[in-house]
Scaffold this motif. Structure first.
Motif, PDB file in Angstrom:
ATOM      1  N   ILE A  59       1.010  -1.223   0.115  1.00  0.00           N
ATOM      2  CA  ILE A  59       0.037   0.137   0.010  1.00  0.00           C
ATOM      3  C   ILE A  59       0.782   1.115  -0.019  1.00  0.00           C
ATOM      4  O   ILE A  59       0.655   2.115  -0.518  1.00  0.00           O
ATOM      5  CB  ILE A  59      -0.848  -0.104   1.189  1.00  0.00           C
ATOM      6  N   SER A  60       2.024   1.114   0.849  1.00  0.00           N
ATOM      7  CA  SER A  60       2.869   2.421   0.986  1.00  0.00           C
ATOM      8  C   SER A  60       3.417   2.804  -0.686  1.00  0.00           C
ATOM      9  O   SER A  60       3.993   3.675  -0.572  1.00  0.00           O
ATOM     10  CB  SER A  60       3.606   2.309   2.054  1.00  0.00           C
ATOM     11  N   ILE A  62       2.207   2.372  -3.320  1.00  0.00           N
ATOM     12  CA  ILE A  62       1.250   2.947  -4.588  1.00  0.00           C
ATOM     13  C   ILE A  62       1.232   4.204  -4.628  1.00  0.00           C
ATOM     14  O   ILE A  62       1.229   5.021  -3.662  1.00  0.00           O
ATOM     15  CB  ILE A  62      -0.372   2.368  -3.998  1.00  0.00           C
ATOM     16  N   ARG A  63       1.435   4.727  -5.863  1.00  0.00           N
ATOM     17  CA  ARG A  63       1.678   6.381  -6.061  1.00  0.00           C
ATOM     18  C   ARG A  63       0.421   6.857  -6.745  1.00  0.00           C
ATOM     19  O   ARG A  63      -0.041   5.925  -7.963  1.00  0.00           O
ATOM     20  CB  ARG A  63       2.994   6.392  -6.818  1.00  0.00           C
ATOM     21  N   ILE A  64      -0.268   7.683  -6.499  1.00  0.00           N
ATOM     22  CA  ILE A  64      -1.348   8.203  -7.142  1.00  0.00           C
ATOM     23  C   ILE A  64      -1.093   9.463  -7.690  1.00  0.00           C
ATOM     24  O   ILE A  64      -0.605  10.580  -7.182  1.00  0.00           O
ATOM     25  CB  ILE A  64      -2.634   8.259  -6.085  1.00  0.00           C
TER      26      ILE A  64
END
Length: 64
Positions: A59-60, A62-64
């Motif tokens: 989760i950490s 993941i780049r949005i």
């Protein structure tokens, strides 16, 4: 004749049933806490910890 049911199974079923019922209450939270404390002291603890760490790392990243 006696039937033995492990405490972890009883707590897991309790949490599952309470979550299906909905309407979160203090008793539901207490059942979940008891299950987590029981699992923490079991032989499954290292495996659960690795899975949680893996999910957190994924989760950490993941780049949005």
């Amino acid at each position: 004749m006696s039937v033995t049911v492990p405490l972890g199974v009883v707590l897991a079923v309790t949490v599952w049933l309470l979550n299906r019922k909905g309407g979160r209450k203090a008793g539901h939270a207490m059942a979940a806490v008891l299950l987590s404390l029981y699992l923490h002291g079991s032989s499954l603890a290292p495996s659960i910890s690795r899975v949680v760490q893996s999910v957190a790392e994924t989760i950490s990243e993941i780049r949005i």
